[in-house]
Motif scaffolding. Structure first.
Motif, PDB file in Angstrom:
ATOM      1  N   TYR A 154       8.671  21.996  -9.607  1.00  0.00           N
ATOM      2  CA  TYR A 154       9.602  22.808  -8.811  1.00  0.00           C
ATOM      3  C   TYR A 154      10.420  21.865  -7.934  1.00  0.00           C
ATOM      4  O   TYR A 154       9.874  20.969  -7.272  1.00  0.00           O
ATOM      5  CB  TYR A 154       8.846  23.811  -7.936  1.00  0.00           C
ATOM      6  N   ILE A 155      11.734  22.063  -7.941  1.00  0.00           N
ATOM      7  CA  ILE A 155      12.634  21.246  -7.120  1.00  0.00           C
ATOM      8  C   ILE A 155      13.349  22.172  -6.150  1.00  0.00           C
ATOM      9  O   ILE A 155      13.979  23.153  -6.561  1.00  0.00           O
ATOM     10  CB  ILE A 155      13.650  20.497  -7.996  1.00  0.00           C
ATOM     11  N   HIS A 156      13.257  21.868  -4.865  1.00  0.00           N
ATOM     12  CA  HIS A 156      13.831  22.724  -3.826  1.00  0.00           C
ATOM     13  C   HIS A 156      15.041  22.054  -3.185  1.00  0.00           C
ATOM     14  O   HIS A 156      15.032  20.856  -2.917  1.00  0.00           O
ATOM     15  CB  HIS A 156      12.758  22.998  -2.759  1.00  0.00           C
ATOM     16  N   MET A 157      16.088  22.828  -2.968  1.00  0.00           N
ATOM     17  CA  MET A 157      17.300  22.366  -2.295  1.00  0.00           C
ATOM     18  C   MET A 157      17.879  21.109  -2.941  1.00  0.00           C
ATOM     19  O   MET A 157      18.213  20.140  -2.269  1.00  0.00           O
ATOM     20  CB  MET A 157      17.034  22.122  -0.803  1.00  0.00           C
ATOM     21  N   GLY A 158      17.967  21.136  -4.262  1.00  0.00           N
ATOM     22  CA  GLY A 158      18.615  20.039  -4.973  1.00  0.00           C
ATOM     23  C   GLY A 158      17.922  18.704  -4.878  1.00  0.00           C
ATOM     24  O   GLY A 158      18.537  17.660  -5.096  1.00  0.00           O
ATOM     25  N   ILE A 161      13.041  18.562  -1.657  1.00  0.00           N
ATOM     26  CA  ILE A 161      11.586  18.649  -1.831  1.00  0.00           C
ATOM     27  C   ILE A 161      11.291  18.743  -3.320  1.00  0.00           C
ATOM     28  O   ILE A 161      11.954  19.485  -4.049  1.00  0.00           O
ATOM     29  CB  ILE A 161      11.002  19.885  -1.119  1.00  0.00           C
ATOM     30  N   GLY A 162      10.307  17.980  -3.778  1.00  0.00           N
ATOM     31  CA  GLY A 162       9.857  18.059  -5.159  1.00  0.00           C
ATOM     32  C   GLY A 162       8.370  18.373  -5.167  1.00  0.00           C
ATOM     33  O   GLY A 162       7.598  17.776  -4.410  1.00  0.00           O
ATOM     34  N   VAL A 163       7.965  19.331  -5.999  1.00  0.00           N
ATOM     35  CA  VAL A 163       6.561  19.750  -6.053  1.00  0.00           C
ATOM     36  C   VAL A 163       6.088  19.763  -7.500  1.00  0.00           C
ATOM     37  O   VAL A 163       6.827  20.162  -8.403  1.00  0.00           O
ATOM     38  CB  VAL A 163       6.371  21.162  -5.449  1.00  0.00           C
ATOM     39  N   LEU A 164       4.856  19.334  -7.701  1.00  0.00           N
ATOM     40  CA  LEU A 164       4.227  19.419  -9.010  1.00  0.00           C
ATOM     41  C   LEU A 164       2.853  20.055  -8.844  1.00  0.00           C
ATOM     42  O   LEU A 164       2.034  19.592  -8.040  1.00  0.00           O
ATOM     43  CB  LEU A 164       4.092  18.032  -9.637  1.00  0.00           C
TER      44      LEU A 164
END
Length: 306
Positions: A154-158, A161-164
């Motif tokens: 998931y990538i937030h605000m371009g 924030i990056g989440v795996l």
């Protein structure tokens, strides 16, 4: 004179220029380091030396699941948000994520030694080229890789924030849990849990939290007079609140705050007729913990007019 690998490495460390260009400079300068640096400067290649010293606190946190099912989240920093939105920079970050997925480097230094996709050059050399092409310092900061189970990025605000999220799934098709994985990833992006589960909180942290709560009660006249057993019970209740705030599985599920993340995952698993376990997660917020240099504008103007 013969140019050794050690000579090339030394020049590279001094200038930040790629290995091949360093070798060319040393050959043209007959092994003289100072002349080689001058040669690189004349060619416009050593311009990146100054850039390499500038703080890179912007950039992108990017998450992906490769064709082999391996999940990767990576942070690559630049000096400005403008460059972070540059298509060349973003393509570079995506390529790096795929290198991590396919090559499984042990750390950032090992990643730099990997071959960059579509070339016979190292990631470090191509990074140096990008610095020249883009005109800013670029730093590969960190990455996480999950090879087993089901991974959801998931990538937030371009890329701010990056989440795996990594899950273990039994009796359910992986495609059926993608939506759940994204919901959990969005939870992590929004709530920034420090731990996966309350069982992961170390004893030292719990002891410190108890100490804080007891100190607060000692400073409260109404609480200070209460029996120690009562105080202990209150502290345990407050620890429960601590878990709810800091542990992913105990947090209130953001889409339905009447239930916890743990219970929501269990309910989805039940509906799908199998078992789902959230095994791990990684959340990168771009630039977190990097001290940004505060420029003194007045001093900068003064230095320009001297």
């Amino acid at each position: 004179m013969a140019i050794t690998a050690k000579d090339v490495q030394k020049l590279r460390e001094m200038t930040g220029v790629g290995m091949m260009d360093c070798k060319k400079a040393l050959t043209a300068s007959e092994g003289d380091i100072d002349k080689a640096i001058e040669w690189l400067r004349e060619k416009g290649l050593a311009a990146q030396t100054k850039k390499a010293g500038k703080v890179a606190a912007e950039g992108v946190s990017y998450a992906i699941v490769a064709d082999n099912g391996v999940g990767v989240v990576i942070e690559v920093n630049s000096q400005t948000d403008f460059v972070a939105k540059n298509e060349v920079f973003q393509a570079f970050v995506k390529d790096l994520a795929l290198v991590v997925a396919n090559e499984n480097p042990a750390d950032v230094e090992a990643l730099k030694a990997c071959t960059y996709p579509g070339t016979d050059r190292t990631v470090a050399d191509v990074t140096a080229d990008k610095v020249l092409a883009i005109g800013e310092n670029i730093q590969i900061r960190r990455f996480a890789r999950y090879a087993e189970g089901v991974n959801v990025p998931y990538i937030h605000m371009g890329g701010k924030i990056g989440v795996l999220v990594n899950m273990e799934v039994e009796g359910i098709d992986a495609a059926q849990v993608t939506e759940l994985g994204k919901d959990v990833a969005m939870q992590i992006a929004a709530m920034n849990p420090a731990y996966l589960d309350k069982s992961d909180v170390d004893q030292a942290t719990l002891d410190k939290e108890k100490e804080i709560q007891l100190a607060q009660m000692a400073n409260d006249p109404k609480m200070a007079a209460k029996p120690e057993k009562v105080k202990e019970g209150i502290v345990m209740g407050k620890l429960g609140k601590y878990f709810e705030e800091n542990c992913l599985l105990q947090q209130a599920f953001v889409k339905e705050n009447k239930t916890s993340v743990e219970k929501h995952v269990a309910e989805v698993a039940k509906q799908l007729g199998g078992k789902i376990t959230v095994k791990a997660f990684t959340r990168f917020a771009t630039g977190e913990g990097i001290e940004k240099k505060e420029d003194d504008f007045a001093a900068e103007v003064a230095s320009m007019i001297k």
